[in-house]
Write a protein that holds these residues in place. Structure first.
Motif, PDB file in Angstrom:
ATOM      1  N   ASP A 199      24.084  54.844  29.963  1.00 25.94           N
ATOM      2  CA  ASP A 199      25.166  53.880  30.188  1.00 25.94           C
ATOM      3  C   ASP A 199      26.421  54.232  29.405  1.00 25.94           C
ATOM      4  O   ASP A 199      26.372  54.421  28.189  1.00 25.94           O
ATOM      5  N   SER A 200      27.547  54.271  30.096  1.00 20.80           N
ATOM      6  CA  SER A 200      28.831  54.404  29.408  1.00 20.80           C
ATOM      7  C   SER A 200      29.231  53.018  28.906  1.00 20.80           C
ATOM      8  O   SER A 200      28.643  52.006  29.306  1.00 20.80           O
ATOM      9  N   ILE A 201      30.251  52.977  28.081  1.00 28.92           N
ATOM     10  CA  ILE A 201      30.651  51.713  27.467  1.00 28.92           C
ATOM     11  C   ILE A 201      31.066  50.686  28.527  1.00 28.92           C
ATOM     12  O   ILE A 201      30.712  49.516  28.435  1.00 28.92           O
ATOM     13  N   ASP A 202      31.791  51.124  29.564  1.00 27.54           N
ATOM     14  CA  ASP A 202      32.252  50.167  30.584  1.00 27.54           C
ATOM     15  C   ASP A 202      31.483  50.314  31.908  1.00 27.54           C
ATOM     16  O   ASP A 202      31.869  49.742  32.921  1.00 27.54           O
ATOM     17  N   GLU A 203      30.421  51.085  31.895  1.00 31.56           N
ATOM     18  CA  GLU A 203      29.579  51.351  33.072  1.00 31.56           C
ATOM     19  C   GLU A 203      30.322  52.053  34.205  1.00 31.56           C
ATOM     20  O   GLU A 203      29.885  52.059  35.356  1.00 31.56           O
ATOM     21  N   HIS A 204      31.490  52.636  33.882  1.00 30.26           N
ATOM     22  CA  HIS A 204      32.133  53.541  34.834  1.00 30.26           C
ATOM     23  C   HIS A 204      31.593  54.954  34.569  1.00 30.26           C
ATOM     24  O   HIS A 204      31.176  55.272  33.447  1.00 30.26           O
ATOM     25  N   PHE A 205      31.656  55.785  35.596  1.00 30.86           N
ATOM     26  CA  PHE A 205      31.244  57.171  35.408  1.00 30.86           C
ATOM     27  C   PHE A 205      32.228  57.859  34.449  1.00 30.86           C
ATOM     28  O   PHE A 205      33.349  57.394  34.254  1.00 30.86           O
ATOM     29  N   ILE A 206      31.760  58.977  33.886  1.00 27.70           N
ATOM     30  CA  ILE A 206      32.606  59.753  32.964  1.00 27.70           C
ATOM     31  C   ILE A 206      32.892  61.119  33.592  1.00 27.70           C
ATOM     32  O   ILE A 206      31.956  61.854  33.926  1.00 27.70           O
ATOM     33  N   VAL A 207      34.147  61.404  33.777  1.00 25.87           N
ATOM     34  CA  VAL A 207      34.575  62.752  34.196  1.00 25.87           C
ATOM     35  C   VAL A 207      35.735  63.087  33.272  1.00 25.87           C
ATOM     36  O   VAL A 207      36.843  62.575  33.430  1.00 25.87           O
ATOM     37  N   GLN A 208      35.461  63.903  32.276  1.00 29.00           N
ATOM     38  CA  GLN A 208      36.415  64.068  31.186  1.00 29.00           C
ATOM     39  C   GLN A 208      36.525  65.549  30.805  1.00 29.00           C
ATOM     40  O   GLN A 208      35.507  66.199  30.555  1.00 29.00           O
ATOM     41  N   ALA A 209      37.762  66.035  30.757  1.00 26.98           N
ATOM     42  CA  ALA A 209      37.965  67.379  30.202  1.00 26.98           C
ATOM     43  C   ALA A 209      37.699  67.294  28.709  1.00 26.98           C
ATOM     44  O   ALA A 209      38.108  66.333  28.054  1.00 26.98           O
ATOM     45  N   ALA A 242      41.875  57.734  35.151  1.00 25.19           N
ATOM     46  CA  ALA A 242      41.790  56.767  34.043  1.00 25.19           C
ATOM     47  C   ALA A 242      40.478  55.990  34.109  1.00 25.19           C
ATOM     48  O   ALA A 242      39.849  55.723  33.078  1.00 25.19           O
ATOM     49  N   THR A 243      40.039  55.648  35.315  1.00 23.77           N
ATOM     50  CA  THR A 243      38.771  54.906  35.465  1.00 23.77           C
ATOM     51  C   THR A 243      37.616  55.713  34.893  1.00 23.77           C
ATOM     52  O   THR A 243      36.720  55.170  34.246  1.00 23.77           O
ATOM     53  N   PHE A 244      37.618  57.026  35.142  1.00 19.95           N
ATOM     54  CA  PHE A 244      36.491  57.872  34.755  1.00 19.95           C
ATOM     55  C   PHE A 244      36.695  58.556  33.392  1.00 19.95           C
ATOM     56  O   PHE A 244      35.890  59.409  33.013  1.00 19.95           O
ATOM     57  N   ALA A 245      37.773  58.196  32.690  1.00 12.77           N
ATOM     58  CA  ALA A 245      38.004  58.815  31.367  1.00 12.77           C
ATOM     59  C   ALA A 245      36.960  58.309  30.379  1.00 12.77           C
ATOM     60  O   ALA A 245      36.500  57.166  30.466  1.00 12.77           O
ATOM     61  N   LEU A 246      36.592  59.172  29.437  1.00 11.13           N
ATOM     62  CA  LEU A 246      35.646  58.781  28.374  1.00 11.13           C
ATOM     63  C   LEU A 246      36.319  57.746  27.480  1.00 11.13           C
ATOM     64  O   LEU A 246      37.420  57.970  26.996  1.00 11.13           O
ATOM     65  N   LYS A 247      35.638  56.600  27.286  1.00  8.63           N
ATOM     66  CA  LYS A 247      36.281  55.526  26.523  1.00  8.63           C
ATOM     67  C   LYS A 247      35.541  55.258  25.215  1.00  8.63           C
ATOM     68  O   LYS A 247      34.343  55.483  25.117  1.00  8.63           O
ATOM     69  N   SER A 248      36.286  54.769  24.260  1.00 13.42           N
ATOM     70  CA  SER A 248      35.686  54.339  22.995  1.00 13.42           C
ATOM     71  C   SER A 248      35.518  52.832  23.061  1.00 13.42           C
ATOM     72  O   SER A 248      36.107  52.170  23.898  1.00 13.42           O
ATOM     73  N   GLY A 249      34.740  52.304  22.133  1.00 11.64           N
ATOM     74  CA  GLY A 249      34.540  50.858  22.108  1.00 11.64           C
ATOM     75  C   GLY A 249      33.124  50.549  21.709  1.00 11.64           C
ATOM     76  O   GLY A 249      32.408  51.414  21.213  1.00 11.64           O
ATOM     77  N   THR A 250      32.721  49.307  21.945  1.00 19.31           N
ATOM     78  CA  THR A 250      31.355  48.932  21.596  1.00 19.31           C
ATOM     79  C   THR A 250      30.609  48.502  22.840  1.00 19.31           C
ATOM     80  O   THR A 250      31.205  47.996  23.786  1.00 19.31           O
ATOM     81  N   PHE A 251      29.304  48.686  22.804  1.00 18.70           N
ATOM     82  CA  PHE A 251      28.472  48.277  23.948  1.00 18.70           C
ATOM     83  C   PHE A 251      28.269  46.770  23.937  1.00 18.70           C
ATOM     84  O   PHE A 251      28.241  46.158  22.885  1.00 18.70           O
TER      85      PHE A 251
END
Ligand code: FAD
Length: 411
Positions: A349-359, A402-411
């Motif tokens: 699971d990502s933090i916001d449950e969006h997929f991650i596609v990040q350079a 932006a939707t698929f960018a790797l995000k920081s935060g808390t679960f």
């Protein structure tokens, strides 16, 4: 005995091996130059990496796909019997849009491969009130012209007497969606990739040498180094192991238990096409397909975080008890039926449950792909295309970055 050269030895030992899926001459030609590297190396042959590799190959690139345990293996998040292809996504409209396209694409691939992967069971969302997710989904469905039906409680009870519907007042039925065969889908993608000239290796991968902000190669568990211009790491729940400083704290891997209950002898009420895919009470499940049992996937709290390499795949007594309680409550006729199969898996699971596609922020030729967040399998056929275009500089949906960018935060 004549000593084997290193490459022949590794192939004979199975350390570095192709899938042995009936590779044609084109593959053999490519393999002979494999150590020299490919244009693109994809690591991970799950739903995300497998499709990415296949699309890249179909675009004409020289691609090597590497997986430590094989496509759709038992530890991977894409392993196991089946996955749901649902369109109910609340206000996250992009995923509903993608599901509509994904359905057509899965059907086209079934025709291409001569293989059944999709079961159009229909999907029934059940609740005791209009939730935000269902309300928003209705708006999205109306906007996109997705066919659905709001089933009145009295009709529901008449249609599905095999389910306990006492406290259910809301039912939304989507006829177009259903179930995908998961492991078989991954194997079919890898086979298609090899048939089209892709190069598959079985090995564990670690980052290799760098030159400034460029990754020059990866090192395989066999000692072989594989160079490329671009590397795509689609390592699912393993991403924090491969990129500890980048991914730790950004991906959660909770254990999930999947139960298959036997249906009573000769009783077809729980079997496709007589029962749909369903969701209720923070759980979901599928009808019995190909005699594999009636699938039930409850959510247990609090989540237990696991290591995908080492977690045991046997159900704990507590999981067995909770699974049975759930099945007996909602499907009384299954209360005394045996558990005929089970699967243990982990989500990523990502933090916001969006997929991650990040350079990768430090390695300009490295992409990090994952974060399927419990809904990624069905979208492999879309995300693979999206990633393939992005990594070769042909992004046709820039609004999604932006939707698929790797995000920081808390679960
Ligand atoms: C119980 C459960 C139910 C789910 N239900 C649904 C559903 O109904 N519908 C849906 O759409 N989605 C569902 N999902 C989510 C979906 O299955 C995942 O999001 C998706 O399969 C993730 O695919 P992936 O390719 O990112 O990861 P994976 O399938 O885990 O693939 C990653 C691959 O990378 C390989 N790898 C990792 N590290 C290395 C390395 N260093 N070297 C070499 N190889 C490496 C692994 O061996 C693995 O094969 C569910 C998930 C779970 C756990």
């Amino acid at each position: 005995m004549t000593p084997l050269d290193r490459r022949t030895f590794l192939q004979a030992a199975g350390g570095v091996g192709a899938l042995a899926l009936g590779a044609g001459p084109a593959i053999a030609r490519q393999r002979s130059g494999a150590s020299g590297g490919a244009e693109i190396v994809v690591i991970g042959a799950g739903a995300f990496g497998g499709w990415t590799a296949l699309y890249l190959r179909e675009m004409g690139h020289t691609v090597t796909l590497i997986d430590q345990y094989g496509p759709g293996n038992a530890r991977a998040t894409s392993g196991g019997e089946s996955r749901q292809i649902r369109a109910v996504y609340g206000e996250r409209e992009i995923y509903t849009r993608w599901v509509l396209k994904a359905l057509d694409r899965w059907k086209a691939r079934e025709a291409e491969w001569g293989k059944r992967i999709l079961y159009q069971t229909g999907q029934l969302s059940l609740a005791n009130e209009w939730t935000k997710e269902l309300t928003e989904t209705r708006k999205v469905f109306d906007r996109l012209g997705v066919k659905y039906e709001v089933v009145a409680p009295e009709d529901l009870v008449r249609q599905y007497p095999q389910m306990n519907l006492k406290n259910i007042s809301i039912a939304m039925y989507t006829p177009s969606t259903g179930v995908l065969k998961a492991r078989e889908g991954c194997v079919a993608v890898a086979q298609a990739f090899e048939k089209k000239g892709g190069h598959f290796l079985t090995a564990k991968v670690e980052l290799g040498g760098r030159s400034g902000s460029t990754l020059q190669d990866v090192v395989l568990s066999t000692g072989q180094r594989v160079g490329a211009q671009t590397f795509v790491f689609a390592c699912g729940p393993w991403l924090p192991k491969v990129f500890p400083s980048l991914m730790t704290g950004k991906l959660k891997t909770p254990r999930r238990a999947v139960f298959f209950y036997g249906t009573p002898p000769g009783d077809q009420r729980f079997t496709y096409p007589n029962f749909p895919t369903w969701s209720v009470d923070n759980a979901y499940g599928f009808p019995c397909i190909e005699g594999r049992g009636f699938k039930v996937v409850p959510t247990f709290n609090p989540p237990v975080l696991v290591d995908p390499d080492t977690q045991e795949h046997a159900l704990t007594p507590d999981e067995q008890r909770k699974g049975r309680e759930f099945a007996a409550k909602w499907f009384p006729a299954l209360a005394n039926q045996p558990l005929v199969d089970s699967r243990i898996c982990q989500r990523e699971d990502s933090i916001d449950e969006h997929f991650i596609v990040q350079a990768h922020p430090e390695l300009g030729n490295v992409w990090v792909v994952g974060g399927g967040s419990g809904h990624g399998y069905k979208h492999g056929i879309m995300i693979g295309d999206y990633v393939a275009r992005r990594v070769v500089g042909q992004d046709d949906q820039p609004e999604l970055a932006a939707t698929f960018a790797l995000k920081s935060g808390t679960f």
